[in-house]
Design a protein around this motif. Structure first.
Motif, PDB file in Angstrom:
ATOM      1  N   PRO A  49      26.374  45.938  87.207  1.00  0.00           N
ATOM      2  CA  PRO A  49      25.905  47.330  87.171  1.00  0.00           C
ATOM      3  C   PRO A  49      24.696  47.524  86.263  1.00  0.00           C
ATOM      4  O   PRO A  49      23.829  48.350  86.543  1.00  0.00           O
ATOM      5  N   ILE A  50      24.643  46.780  85.156  1.00  0.00           N
ATOM      6  CA  ILE A  50      23.460  46.778  84.303  1.00  0.00           C
ATOM      7  C   ILE A  50      22.807  45.417  84.467  1.00  0.00           C
ATOM      8  O   ILE A  50      23.281  44.415  83.946  1.00  0.00           O
ATOM      9  N   GLY A  51      21.718  45.393  85.234  1.00  0.00           N
ATOM     10  CA  GLY A  51      21.140  44.127  85.656  1.00  0.00           C
ATOM     11  C   GLY A  51      20.056  43.571  84.775  1.00  0.00           C
ATOM     12  O   GLY A  51      19.601  42.440  84.987  1.00  0.00           O
ATOM     13  N   MET A  52      19.635  44.342  83.760  1.00  0.00           N
ATOM     14  CA  MET A  52      18.479  43.898  82.968  1.00  0.00           C
ATOM     15  C   MET A  52      18.522  44.514  81.585  1.00  0.00           C
ATOM     16  O   MET A  52      18.995  45.630  81.404  1.00  0.00           O
ATOM     17  N   SER A  53      18.009  43.756  80.610  1.00  0.00           N
ATOM     18  CA  SER A  53      17.832  44.287  79.259  1.00  0.00           C
ATOM     19  C   SER A  53      16.433  43.921  78.780  1.00  0.00           C
ATOM     20  O   SER A  53      16.044  42.752  78.821  1.00  0.00           O
ATOM     21  N   PRO A  54      15.634  44.905  78.336  1.00  0.00           N
ATOM     22  CA  PRO A  54      14.258  44.618  77.923  1.00  0.00           C
ATOM     23  C   PRO A  54      14.173  44.185  76.467  1.00  0.00           C
ATOM     24  O   PRO A  54      15.015  44.548  75.638  1.00  0.00           O
ATOM     25  N   ARG A  55      13.148  43.399  76.153  1.00  0.00           N
ATOM     26  CA  ARG A  55      12.882  42.974  74.783  1.00  0.00           C
ATOM     27  C   ARG A  55      11.373  43.003  74.521  1.00  0.00           C
ATOM     28  O   ARG A  55      10.565  42.874  75.442  1.00  0.00           O
ATOM     29  N   ARG A  56      11.025  43.139  73.252  1.00  0.00           N
ATOM     30  CA  ARG A  56       9.627  43.077  72.803  1.00  0.00           C
ATOM     31  C   ARG A  56       9.435  41.783  72.013  1.00  0.00           C
ATOM     32  O   ARG A  56      10.232  41.466  71.127  1.00  0.00           O
ATOM     33  N   VAL A  57       8.395  41.024  72.341  1.00  0.00           N
ATOM     34  CA  VAL A  57       8.111  39.799  71.597  1.00  0.00           C
ATOM     35  C   VAL A  57       7.559  40.186  70.225  1.00  0.00           C
ATOM     36  O   VAL A  57       6.570  40.909  70.118  1.00  0.00           O
ATOM     37  N   ALA A  58       8.227  39.710  69.177  1.00  0.00           N
ATOM     38  CA  ALA A  58       7.874  40.112  67.814  1.00  0.00           C
ATOM     39  C   ALA A  58       6.959  39.121  67.107  1.00  0.00           C
ATOM     40  O   ALA A  58       6.312  39.475  66.118  1.00  0.00           O
ATOM     41  N   GLN A  59       6.912  37.892  67.586  1.00  0.00           N
ATOM     42  CA  GLN A  59       6.062  36.885  66.956  1.00  0.00           C
ATOM     43  C   GLN A  59       5.712  35.816  67.987  1.00  0.00           C
ATOM     44  O   GLN A  59       6.392  35.684  68.999  1.00  0.00           O
ATOM     45  N   PRO A  60       4.635  35.059  67.753  1.00  0.00           N
ATOM     46  CA  PRO A  60       4.274  34.004  68.709  1.00  0.00           C
ATOM     47  C   PRO A  60       5.430  33.028  68.904  1.00  0.00           C
ATOM     48  O   PRO A  60       6.126  32.668  67.954  1.00  0.00           O
TER      49      PRO A  60
END
Length: 393
Positions: free
Chosen positions: A273-284
């Motif tokens: 039912p929840i198919g995705m979770s977003p993330r932000r890249v914080a460092q190289p």
């Protein structure tokens, strides 16, 4: 933008059925940049399982993200101590002990009342007639917003879901989300004095008693509504549909070879039912030949992970006897779904056994097709069914 290989999708087709494209990505480009979504996508289960825990690289803190902008800064968009503090404050409202001692009986009472009215009808769309009201009534209790209708709960949840998945920037979708969050704020303002004077086990009461700032309370109540309405609603309807379209699997449940919990866990794997979770890249960061740069956006595709051929035999098949140890339908890292215990109780302990017990010879309505859609959030849009109606008392 990362230097991951590009993979183009047809957005409409992806919404209708993401699994063929996800399978192709797993095989050809398991970490791929999808221009239509403006994000680098992880599609293999083990890659997601490992990297979801690397919060120093793949951060949930997304100041400019849709969820923060539209719903406020909740615990799902915080990492480390900030996340743990808010999760800990919320936990007493949804702990296994509270679910067992308080919520399960209330869930059952709601289900019985709805089915008492429904059983005599002989036909209905079970999404609208059962899954939606049951999920909404249960969530009203859990959040503490008992001053609203289940229809408002569902409408607000859907508006926020649409808003935080609005990666194409549709202004009408954004405005509906703003209207929903304003409604929730008003409901919180109405109920806060009441639960302050008469504390209960609800999220609102627990968070107020714990001294959380009202801004954070509002954000976390909105978070609970955005996921806590659609996920059990879609799981209830989806599990019923899965069993009706797989009679051999239902026979295993009826024979005691598999439990209702097995049905729920398999459905959540099969169609998350929840198919995705977003993330932000914080460092190289460098991983499997891909260079990630700060502020890149990443999607961990749980729906793809749970159909990874490397972890599940015949992953496209619904099988209630499957080992679910590697399923990550509720996440894998520190952001594992806080409402998982309540969801399991609502669906597996209450909804499924109740609906199959009360609606005799339940079957799909052959005159109306079932519709299903979504990729970030996926579920049945309708579930037309018929059954042998009970005679009025």
């Amino acid at each position: 933008m990362s230097n991951a290989p590009h993979f183009d999708i047809d957005v409409a087709a992806f919404w209708a059925d993401p699994y063929p494209a996800l399978a192709k990505m797993r095989a050809e480009a398991p970490i791929a940049f999808v221009p239509q979504l403006g994000s680098t996508i992880f599609t293999r289960r083990d890659d997601i399982f490992v990297n979801e825990k690397r919060i120093e690289v793949f951060s949930s803190h997304q100041p400019a993200g849709l969820m923060n902008r539209l719903m406020g800064h909740n615990m799902m968009r915080k990492d480390g101590d900030a996340h743990i503090a808010e999760r800990t404050a919320l936990f007493p409202a949804v702990s296994p002990r509270t679910v067992k001692a308080v919520w399960r009986a209330q869930f059952q009472a709601h289900a019985d009342r709805i089915l008492d009215q429904l059983a005599q009808q002989g036909a209905a769309d079970l999404v609208k007639a059962f899954a939606l009201p049951l999920s909404g009534e249960c969530l009203k209790d859990i959040t503490g917003l008992t001053n609203i209708s289940y229809q408002e709960m569902d409408s607000w949840s859907q508006a926020m879901i649409d808003g935080i998945a609005n990666y194409t920037g549709d202004k009408a979708v954004e405005e509906r989300c703003h209207a929903a969050t304003a409604g929730i704020d008003a409901a919180i303002d109405d109920m806060a004095p009441a639960v302050g004077k008469h504390p209960n086990h609800s999220m609102l009461s627990v968070l107020i008693a714990g001294g959380m700032a009202m801004e954070s309370i509002r954000a976390n109540i909105k978070l609970a509504i955005s996921g806590g309405q659609n996920e059990p609603r879609d799981a209830i309807a989806g599990c019923v549909w899965a069993l009706l379209t797989h009679p051999s699997q239902y026979a295993r449940v009826a024979a005691g070879e598999a439990s209702w919990l097995d049905v729920f866990e398999e459905y959540a794997r099969w169609i998350a039912p929840i198919g995705m979770s977003p993330r932000r890249v914080a460092q190289p960061f460098h991983y499997r030949g891909v260079d990630f740069e700060p502020e890149d956006r990443v999607f961990f595709m749980f729906g793809s992970a749970n159909r990874d051929e490397a972890c599940f035999a015949d992953p496209d098949i619904f099988d209630v006897g499957r080992d679910h140890a590697k399923s990550i339908a509720f996440g894998a890292g520190p952001h594992y779904c806080a409402g998982a215990f309540a969801s399991r109780a609502m669906v597996a302990d209450v909804a499924l056994p109740s609906v199959f017990a009360r609606l005799q010879e339940l079957r799909l309505d052959p005159q109306q097709p079932v519709r299903i859609g979504g990729w970030a959030f996926r579920g049945l849009l309708n579930l037309p069914v018929v059954w042998n109606s009970a005679a009025p008392n």
